[in-house]
Design an enzyme around this catalytic site. Structure first.
Site, PDB file in Angstrom:
ATOM      1  N   ARG A 114      -1.001  -9.211  13.369  1.00 10.46           N
ATOM      2  CA  ARG A 114      -1.474  -8.023  12.374  1.00 10.46           C
ATOM      3  C   ARG A 114      -1.638  -8.997  11.562  1.00 10.46           C
ATOM      4  O   ARG A 114      -2.664  -8.289  10.936  1.00 10.46           O
ATOM      5  CB  ARG A 114       0.243  -7.512  12.071  1.00 10.46           C
ATOM      6  N   ARG A 169      11.286  -6.116   5.491  1.00 10.40           N
ATOM      7  CA  ARG A 169      11.260  -4.340   5.554  1.00 10.40           C
ATOM      8  C   ARG A 169      11.668  -4.332   7.098  1.00 10.40           C
ATOM      9  O   ARG A 169      12.435  -3.696   7.049  1.00 10.40           O
ATOM     10  CB  ARG A 169       9.463  -4.393   5.424  1.00 10.40           C
ATOM     11  N   LYS A 198       0.966  -1.581   0.200  1.00  8.91           N
ATOM     12  CA  LYS A 198      -0.441   0.071   0.096  1.00  8.91           C
ATOM     13  C   LYS A 198       0.418   1.187  -0.105  1.00  8.91           C
ATOM     14  O   LYS A 198       0.915   1.964  -0.498  1.00  8.91           O
ATOM     15  CB  LYS A 198      -1.535   0.446   1.134  1.00  8.91           C
ATOM     16  N   ARG A 225      11.407  -0.997  12.705  1.00 10.19           N
ATOM     17  CA  ARG A 225       9.653  -1.327  12.436  1.00 10.19           C
ATOM     18  C   ARG A 225       9.073  -2.289  13.650  1.00 10.19           C
ATOM     19  O   ARG A 225       9.855  -3.194  13.378  1.00 10.19           O
ATOM     20  CB  ARG A 225       8.856  -1.359  12.247  1.00 10.19           C
ATOM     21  N   ARG A 232     -10.588   0.625   8.890  1.00 14.21           N
ATOM     22  CA  ARG A 232      -9.173  -0.853   8.959  1.00 14.21           C
ATOM     23  C   ARG A 232     -10.573  -0.792   9.560  1.00 14.21           C
ATOM     24  O   ARG A 232     -10.435  -2.815  10.590  1.00 14.21           O
ATOM     25  CB  ARG A 232      -8.509  -0.117  10.009  1.00 14.21           C
TER      26      ARG A 232
HETATM   27  P1  AMP Z   1       0.860   0.398   9.229  1.00 15.36           P
HETATM   28  O1  AMP Z   1       1.696   0.936   9.189  1.00 15.36           O
HETATM   29  O2  AMP Z   1      -0.296   0.814   8.026  1.00 15.36           O
HETATM   30  O3  AMP Z   1       0.812  -0.841   9.000  1.00 15.36           O
HETATM   31  O4  AMP Z   1      -0.318   1.044  10.785  1.00 15.36           O
HETATM   32  C1  AMP Z   1       1.150   0.360  12.063  1.00 15.36           C
HETATM   33  C2  AMP Z   1       0.445   0.129  13.646  1.00 15.36           C
HETATM   34  O5  AMP Z   1      -0.574   1.487  13.723  1.00 15.36           O
HETATM   35  C3  AMP Z   1      -0.782  -0.967  12.761  1.00 15.36           C
HETATM   36  O6  AMP Z   1      -0.595  -1.831  13.087  1.00 15.36           O
HETATM   37  C4  AMP Z   1      -2.255  -0.379  14.319  1.00 15.36           C
HETATM   38  O7  AMP Z   1      -1.429  -0.255  15.424  1.00 15.36           O
HETATM   39  C5  AMP Z   1      -1.998   1.102  13.756  1.00 15.36           C
HETATM   40  N1  AMP Z   1      -2.704   2.003  13.069  1.00 15.36           N
HETATM   41  C6  AMP Z   1      -2.855   2.343  11.694  1.00 15.36           C
HETATM   42  N2  AMP Z   1      -3.705   2.682  10.832  1.00 15.36           N
HETATM   43  C7  AMP Z   1      -4.780   2.142  12.341  1.00 15.36           C
HETATM   44  C8  AMP Z   1      -5.976   2.251  12.106  1.00 15.36           C
HETATM   45  N3  AMP Z   1      -6.937   2.776  10.841  1.00 15.36           N
HETATM   46  N4  AMP Z   1      -6.784   1.489  13.004  1.00 15.36           N
HETATM   47  C9  AMP Z   1      -6.423   1.065  14.211  1.00 15.36           C
HETATM   48  N5  AMP Z   1      -5.093   1.148  13.815  1.00 15.36           N
HETATM   49  C10 AMP Z   1      -4.413   1.459  13.000  1.00 15.36           C
END
Ligand code: AMP
Length: 190
Positions: free
Chosen positions: A146, A128, A14, A134, A89
């Site tokens: 996740r 990654r 994404k 991260r 999400r």
């Molecule tokens: P990402 O970079 O999109 O994988 O997001 C990393 C982490 O941020 C996720 O595993 C969640 O803990 C939190 N997070 C990001 N976007 C959301 C969302 N829309 N709703 C809830 N938690 C989020």
């Protein structure tokens, strides 16, 4: 306006595809993961709160995420539209987003879902993790959490947009350019 939800599990590509779409269509990027990481880096209260959830691979509570997106949309100056990456999400987030956009006479043009097999996702996230720094990319148990959270809580969001006739699914394995081309084809037909 072109408001696109780019959807898919962690590791689906994404972020990579968002960057290319922003450049091509001059959209503003709303990545809730990036926004949380920025807060984390700046040591804000919101960052501290989000960290507890992020480090474990769990979702940050809906009201926190929705408030942050609302602020971002309000402060936006882009006339062309948004690319939403990692948001919504949950179905509650999708409903709240529709409300936020309706208030501004806007709506979602469509959701583009990237479809990638689970083993490929895990391998991409592991790779990654070697450079991203991260915490949530580096631990097998957190990666599994996740993906499980995605399947349990996030997948229903695709049905939400499908019911509105707004879902397009793209095969997310292949060259970055090939996948990008397929995404653009969908967008150019909106
Ligand atoms: P990402 O970079 O999109 O994988 O997001 C990393 C982490 O941020 C996720 O595993 C969640 O803990 C939190 N997070 C990001 N976007 C959301 C969302 N829309 N709703 C809830 N938690 C989020």
């Amino acid at each position: 306006m072109l408001n696109i939800v780019l959807f898919g599990p962690p590791g689906a590509g994404k972020g990579t595809q968002s960057e290319k779409l922003i450049a091509k269509y001059q959209l503003e990027h709303i990545s809730t993961g990036d926004l949380f990481r920025k807060h984390l880096g700046e040591g804000t209260d919101l960052g501290k709160l989000a960290k507890k959830y992020m480090d474990e691979g769990h979702l940050v509570p809906d009201e926190v995420v929705i408030g942050m997106v609302d602020d971002k949309i309000k402060s936006s100056t882009s006339a062309k539209g948004f690319i939403l990456d990692g948001f919504p999400r949950t179905v509650a987030q999708a409903e709240a987003l529709d409300g936020l956009l309706e208030d501004k006479d806007m709506g979602i043009s469509g959701m583009i879902a990237l479809d990638v097999p689970e083993e490929e996702l895990k391998e991409r996230i592991r790779q990654r993790g070697k450079t991203s720094g991260r915490v949530d990319d580096q631990d097998e148990e957190k990666i599994n959490t996740r993906i499980r959270v995605y399947n349990d809580e996030t997948l229903p969001v695709a049905s939400y947009y499908d019911a509105q006739g707004k879902l397009s699914t793209i095969h997310g394995v292949g060259s970055i350019e090939e996948i990008f081309g397929n995404i653009c084809e969908v967008i150019d037909n909106y």
